[in-house]
Design an enzyme around this catalytic site. Structure first.
Site, PDB file in Angstrom:
ATOM      1  N   GLY A  47       1.495  -2.727   5.701  1.00 61.73           N
ATOM      2  CA  GLY A  47       0.948  -2.086   4.491  1.00 61.73           C
ATOM      3  C   GLY A  47       1.978  -2.153   3.374  1.00 61.73           C
ATOM      4  O   GLY A  47       2.266  -1.174   2.701  1.00 61.73           O
ATOM      5  N   ALA A  48       2.543  -3.381   3.171  1.00 58.26           N
ATOM      6  CA  ALA A  48       3.761  -3.553   2.368  1.00 58.26           C
ATOM      7  C   ALA A  48       3.535  -3.886   0.904  1.00 58.26           C
ATOM      8  O   ALA A  48       4.506  -4.056   0.165  1.00 58.26           O
ATOM      9  CB  ALA A  48       4.616  -4.671   2.998  1.00 58.26           C
ATOM     10  N   THR A  50       1.547  -2.404  -1.715  1.00 55.68           N
ATOM     11  CA  THR A  50       1.329  -1.415  -2.780  1.00 55.68           C
ATOM     12  C   THR A  50       1.826  -0.046  -2.299  1.00 55.68           C
ATOM     13  O   THR A  50       2.175   0.123  -1.135  1.00 55.68           O
ATOM     14  CB  THR A  50      -0.178  -1.274  -3.141  1.00 55.68           C
ATOM     15  OG1 THR A  50      -0.904  -0.934  -1.958  1.00 55.68           O
ATOM     16  CG2 THR A  50      -0.753  -2.556  -3.724  1.00 55.68           C
ATOM     17  N   PHE A  52       3.293   3.449  -1.079  1.00 53.60           N
ATOM     18  CA  PHE A  52       4.481   3.842  -0.319  1.00 53.60           C
ATOM     19  C   PHE A  52       5.051   2.700   0.513  1.00 53.60           C
ATOM     20  O   PHE A  52       6.257   2.639   0.760  1.00 53.60           O
ATOM     21  CB  PHE A  52       4.146   5.024   0.589  1.00 53.60           C
ATOM     22  CG  PHE A  52       4.022   6.328  -0.142  1.00 53.60           C
ATOM     23  CD1 PHE A  52       5.128   6.919  -0.723  1.00 53.60           C
ATOM     24  CD2 PHE A  52       2.794   6.967  -0.268  1.00 53.60           C
ATOM     25  CE1 PHE A  52       5.027   8.127  -1.416  1.00 53.60           C
ATOM     26  CE2 PHE A  52       2.680   8.178  -0.948  1.00 53.60           C
ATOM     27  CZ  PHE A  52       3.795   8.761  -1.521  1.00 53.60           C
ATOM     28  N   GLU A  74      -4.625  -8.643   1.094  1.00 54.30           N
ATOM     29  CA  GLU A  74      -4.834  -8.804  -0.346  1.00 54.30           C
ATOM     30  C   GLU A  74      -5.579 -10.095  -0.628  1.00 54.30           C
ATOM     31  O   GLU A  74      -5.541 -11.036   0.158  1.00 54.30           O
ATOM     32  CB  GLU A  74      -3.477  -8.822  -1.073  1.00 54.30           C
ATOM     33  CG  GLU A  74      -2.616  -7.579  -0.858  1.00 54.30           C
ATOM     34  CD  GLU A  74      -3.161  -6.316  -1.502  1.00 54.30           C
ATOM     35  OE1 GLU A  74      -4.049  -6.416  -2.372  1.00 54.30           O
ATOM     36  OE2 GLU A  74      -2.696  -5.223  -1.121  1.00 54.30           O
ATOM     37  N   LEU A 138      -0.423   1.843   6.307  1.00 54.87           N
ATOM     38  CA  LEU A 138      -1.761   1.342   5.988  1.00 54.87           C
ATOM     39  C   LEU A 138      -2.637   2.448   5.408  1.00 54.87           C
ATOM     40  O   LEU A 138      -2.572   3.591   5.835  1.00 54.87           O
ATOM     41  CB  LEU A 138      -2.456   0.829   7.259  1.00 54.87           C
ATOM     42  CG  LEU A 138      -1.890  -0.412   7.930  1.00 54.87           C
ATOM     43  CD1 LEU A 138      -2.760  -0.773   9.137  1.00 54.87           C
ATOM     44  CD2 LEU A 138      -1.818  -1.580   6.969  1.00 54.87           C
ATOM     45  N   ALA A 139      -3.447   2.084   4.431  1.00 57.11           N
ATOM     46  CA  ALA A 139      -4.529   2.957   3.966  1.00 57.11           C
ATOM     47  C   ALA A 139      -5.756   2.066   3.868  1.00 57.11           C
ATOM     48  O   ALA A 139      -5.776   1.127   3.083  1.00 57.11           O
ATOM     49  CB  ALA A 139      -4.197   3.576   2.621  1.00 57.11           C
ATOM     50  N   TYR A 234      -9.264  17.674   2.423  1.00 57.44           N
ATOM     51  CA  TYR A 234      -8.164  16.835   2.903  1.00 57.44           C
ATOM     52  C   TYR A 234      -7.667  17.295   4.281  1.00 57.44           C
ATOM     53  O   TYR A 234      -8.133  16.808   5.305  1.00 57.44           O
ATOM     54  CB  TYR A 234      -7.010  16.727   1.874  1.00 57.44           C
ATOM     55  CG  TYR A 234      -6.145  15.532   2.227  1.00 57.44           C
ATOM     56  CD1 TYR A 234      -6.315  14.312   1.597  1.00 57.44           C
ATOM     57  CD2 TYR A 234      -5.236  15.602   3.288  1.00 57.44           C
ATOM     58  CE1 TYR A 234      -5.592  13.188   1.984  1.00 57.44           C
ATOM     59  CE2 TYR A 234      -4.513  14.494   3.686  1.00 57.44           C
ATOM     60  CZ  TYR A 234      -4.690  13.292   3.035  1.00 57.44           C
ATOM     61  OH  TYR A 234      -3.991  12.190   3.438  1.00 57.44           O
ATOM     62  N   VAL A 273      -0.554   8.981  -7.375  1.00 51.73           N
ATOM     63  CA  VAL A 273      -1.643   8.097  -7.763  1.00 51.73           C
ATOM     64  C   VAL A 273      -1.450   6.741  -7.081  1.00 51.73           C
ATOM     65  O   VAL A 273      -0.476   6.039  -7.353  1.00 51.73           O
ATOM     66  CB  VAL A 273      -1.665   7.881  -9.292  1.00 51.73           C
ATOM     67  CG1 VAL A 273      -2.805   6.958  -9.682  1.00 51.73           C
ATOM     68  CG2 VAL A 273      -1.757   9.208 -10.026  1.00 51.73           C
TER      69      VAL A 273
HETATM   70  P1  NAI Z   1      -2.095   1.954  -0.762  1.00 57.21           P
HETATM   71  O1  NAI Z   1      -3.565   1.769  -0.890  1.00 57.21           O
HETATM   72  O2  NAI Z   1      -1.254   1.857  -1.987  1.00 57.21           O
HETATM   73  O3  NAI Z   1      -1.476   0.902   0.301  1.00 57.21           O
HETATM   74  C1  NAI Z   1      -2.185   0.494   1.423  1.00 57.21           C
HETATM   75  C2  NAI Z   1      -1.544  -0.751   2.024  1.00 57.21           C
HETATM   76  O4  NAI Z   1      -2.246  -1.082   3.219  1.00 57.21           O
HETATM   77  C3  NAI Z   1      -1.616  -2.009   1.140  1.00 57.21           C
HETATM   78  O5  NAI Z   1      -0.423  -2.753   1.322  1.00 57.21           O
HETATM   79  C4  NAI Z   1      -2.802  -2.784   1.725  1.00 57.21           C
HETATM   80  O6  NAI Z   1      -2.745  -4.186   1.517  1.00 57.21           O
HETATM   81  C5  NAI Z   1      -2.615  -2.455   3.186  1.00 57.21           C
HETATM   82  N1  NAI Z   1      -3.829  -2.620   3.994  1.00 57.21           N
HETATM   83  C6  NAI Z   1      -5.003  -1.957   3.910  1.00 57.21           C
HETATM   84  N2  NAI Z   1      -5.839  -2.372   4.867  1.00 57.21           N
HETATM   85  C7  NAI Z   1      -5.186  -3.322   5.587  1.00 57.21           C
HETATM   86  C8  NAI Z   1      -5.503  -4.127   6.720  1.00 57.21           C
HETATM   87  N3  NAI Z   1      -6.682  -4.035   7.332  1.00 57.21           N
HETATM   88  N4  NAI Z   1      -4.576  -5.001   7.161  1.00 57.21           N
HETATM   89  C9  NAI Z   1      -3.375  -5.127   6.551  1.00 57.21           C
HETATM   90  N5  NAI Z   1      -3.007  -4.371   5.493  1.00 57.21           N
HETATM   91  C10 NAI Z   1      -3.900  -3.491   5.017  1.00 57.21           C
HETATM   92  O7  NAI Z   1      -1.923   3.357  -0.033  1.00 57.21           O
HETATM   93  P2  NAI Z   1      -0.782   4.471  -0.026  1.00 57.21           P
HETATM   94  O8  NAI Z   1      -1.241   5.607  -0.867  1.00 57.21           O
HETATM   95  O9  NAI Z   1       0.558   3.890  -0.231  1.00 57.21           O
HETATM   96  O10 NAI Z   1      -0.921   4.989   1.481  1.00 57.21           O
HETATM   97  C11 NAI Z   1      -0.051   4.612   2.517  1.00 57.21           C
HETATM   98  C12 NAI Z   1       0.066   5.785   3.492  1.00 57.21           C
HETATM   99  O11 NAI Z   1       0.658   6.900   2.799  1.00 57.21           O
HETATM  100  C13 NAI Z   1      -1.283   6.278   4.019  1.00 57.21           C
HETATM  101  O12 NAI Z   1      -1.134   6.650   5.372  1.00 57.21           O
HETATM  102  C14 NAI Z   1      -1.550   7.508   3.180  1.00 57.21           C
HETATM  103  O13 NAI Z   1      -2.404   8.430   3.811  1.00 57.21           O
HETATM  104  C15 NAI Z   1      -0.136   8.046   3.031  1.00 57.21           C
HETATM  105  N6  NAI Z   1       0.064   9.021   1.950  1.00 57.21           N
HETATM  106  C16 NAI Z   1      -0.427   8.817   0.682  1.00 57.21           C
HETATM  107  C17 NAI Z   1      -0.271   9.784  -0.296  1.00 57.21           C
HETATM  108  C18 NAI Z   1      -0.794   9.585  -1.690  1.00 57.21           C
HETATM  109  O14 NAI Z   1      -0.882  10.560  -2.433  1.00 57.21           O
HETATM  110  N7  NAI Z   1      -1.120   8.381  -2.097  1.00 57.21           N
HETATM  111  C19 NAI Z   1       0.465  11.034  -0.034  1.00 57.21           C
HETATM  112  C20 NAI Z   1       1.031  11.112   1.297  1.00 57.21           C
HETATM  113  C21 NAI Z   1       0.805  10.145   2.254  1.00 57.21           C
HETATM  114 NA    NA Z   2       1.328   1.445   1.195  1.00 57.94          NA
END
Ligand code: NAI
Ligand code: NA
Length: 396
Positions: A47-48, A50, A52, A74, A138-139, A234, A273
């Protein structure tokens, strides 16, 4: 071509390669400005591209000179067709990593599949030998279980009773009441399947069985708690059940890694965000009030500030990793400060369409959202003819 934002609902259909590149450069510069971290040298980020996960890859590479392998899903660019932001982000990251003499390779595909896992293990074996840190970030709204072939869909719903509260459409600034119907039992199980810890454990099992985890290897996944206000949708809703499962999985994985001196953690991060969070009802209103309060207090952070602090002040201090009573790392400590939460709760009561632009940071929210897609980034000439086709140098 001239690339402009095109919004549809909670997503933006276009992405700007130069804006994405500038975002990545800004994050790299931030990490460099904070000095070296005595951290991991070989890092796998799942999940590299975008949010976190990207911030974790940047902090590993530019904070502790790590070789990195990034996994993501992507859409690539082609003549006349724009890529998704994560593609452009990764292209920019790899270009900067190469210039800095750092190893960086990427795999674009479904991380839930056996195929992508096998490809990743082979690449590690070939190039890095072993891994010191596995970041699981991953998200995703869907997951096909590779064992059963069943595709599961996650939902963002309350459990047991309908949830009524305020929300904001951050494009129009309109504050409205929403009501979300409760989920079914099946929804809970599906959401756990997609966003719980099962796939994380499968990755670690595969890496360990192939002897690809170094002595003392760590793995980390990201979770969220947040305020009482958002609990029904949530932390006490379907996604919260998945996070409970993810957090429990950390203990299972930690046991499995004890023989190599390794460990597994969940870090509870701040609300930010990202593409994932803007799709959750109520959260954008909370974030816009939270941003206002945290910026006024001088304690606002984005993904990169969060992850840089996670590495330098929690994971790689040379001492014990500080955790809460449930074994979780808390980097949401400033968000959850009692004074911050009291202020947000008071603003929440007041919030209307008319006053939100002044009592909340709607502009900051909107700006961050545009930034995710490479728009409204300082120093970028959006009137310039821009090449939409960008290659990722280390794509496998
Ligand atoms: P994001 O949407 O920015 O990043 C998701 C990443 O997962 C991307 O690199 C995307 O390409 C990858 N991805 C999605 N489906 C995939 C698949 N099937 N195969 C390979 N890669 C895949 O999400 P974000 O917000 O960075 O979330 C990451 C983690 O952080 C999640 O577990 C989320 O619940 C957690 N988190 C997020 C918060 C927030 O406010 N955004 C707060 C605290 C935790
Ligand atoms: Na991420």
């Amino acid at each position: 071509m001239i690339i402009e934002p095109r919004m549809r609902g909670f997503i933006c259909l276009t992405a700007h390669p130069v804006g994405c590149e500038q975002n990545v450069i800004n994050q790299i510069n931030y990490v460099k400005s904070k000095g070296k971290i005595d951290g991991p040298k070989r890092v796998l980020v799942i999940g590299a591209s975008t949010g976190f996960g990207l911030a974790s890859r940047i902090t590993s590479a530019f904070g502790s000179d790590a070789s990195t392998i990034g996994i993501f899903f992507e859409k690539p660019s082609s003549p006349g067709k724009l890529a998704t932001p994560g593609w452009y982000n990764t292209a920019a990251f790899e270009k900067q990593a190469q210039e800095a003499g750092l190893y960086a390779k990427s795999i674009n595909g479904d991380a839930f599949s056996n195929e992508v896992k096998e490809k990743t293990l082979a690449l590690i074996k070939e190039d890095l030998g072993q891994i010191d840190l596995v970041v699981y970030s991953l998200a995703s709204p869907v997951r096909t279980d590779p064992t059963t072939g069943i595709t599961h869909r996650s939902v963002l719903k309350p459990i047991g009773a309908p949830f009524k509260n305020k929300t904001v459409d951050f494009h129009s600034g309109k504050v409205t009441e929403i009501s979300i119907d409760p989920c079914t039992e099946e929804d809970i199980q599906n959401t756990i399947k997609v966003m719980g810890g099962e796939d994380w454990e499968m990755w670690i099992d595969g890496l360990k069985a192939a002897n690809l985890l170094a002595p003392n290897a760590l793995t980390i996944a990201y979770s969220y708690i947040g305020p009482e206000l958002t609990e029904p949708v949530y932390r006490k809703g379907t996604i919260g059940r998945a996070k409970d499962h993810l957090e429990a999985t950390a203990f299972t994985i930690a046991d499995k890694l004890s023989d190599i001196g390794g460990n597994a953690y969940v870090s509870v991060n701040k609300a930010l965000v990202t593409q994932a969070s803007s799709a959750i009802p109520v959260i954008p209103l909370y974030i816009s009030l939270l941003y206002k309060v945290m910026k006024a207090e001088g304690i606002h952070e984005g993904c990169i500030e969060q992850i840089q602090r996670l590495y330098s002040e929690r994971l790689y201090t040379g001492g014990n990793v500080p955790v809460d009573e449930k074994g979780r790392i808390r980097i949401d400590d400033w968000e959850m400060r009692a004074d911050v939460q009291a202020k947000v709760a008071a603003l929440w009561e007041e919030a209307t369409t008319e006053n939100l632009p002044s009592i909340g940071d709607l502009e900051g929210y909107s700006n961050d959202f545009y930034n995710l897609f490479g728009f409204k980034v300082g120093g970028v000439d959006y009137t310039a003819d821009t090449n939409e086709v960008v290659e990722i140098p280390g794509l496998q």
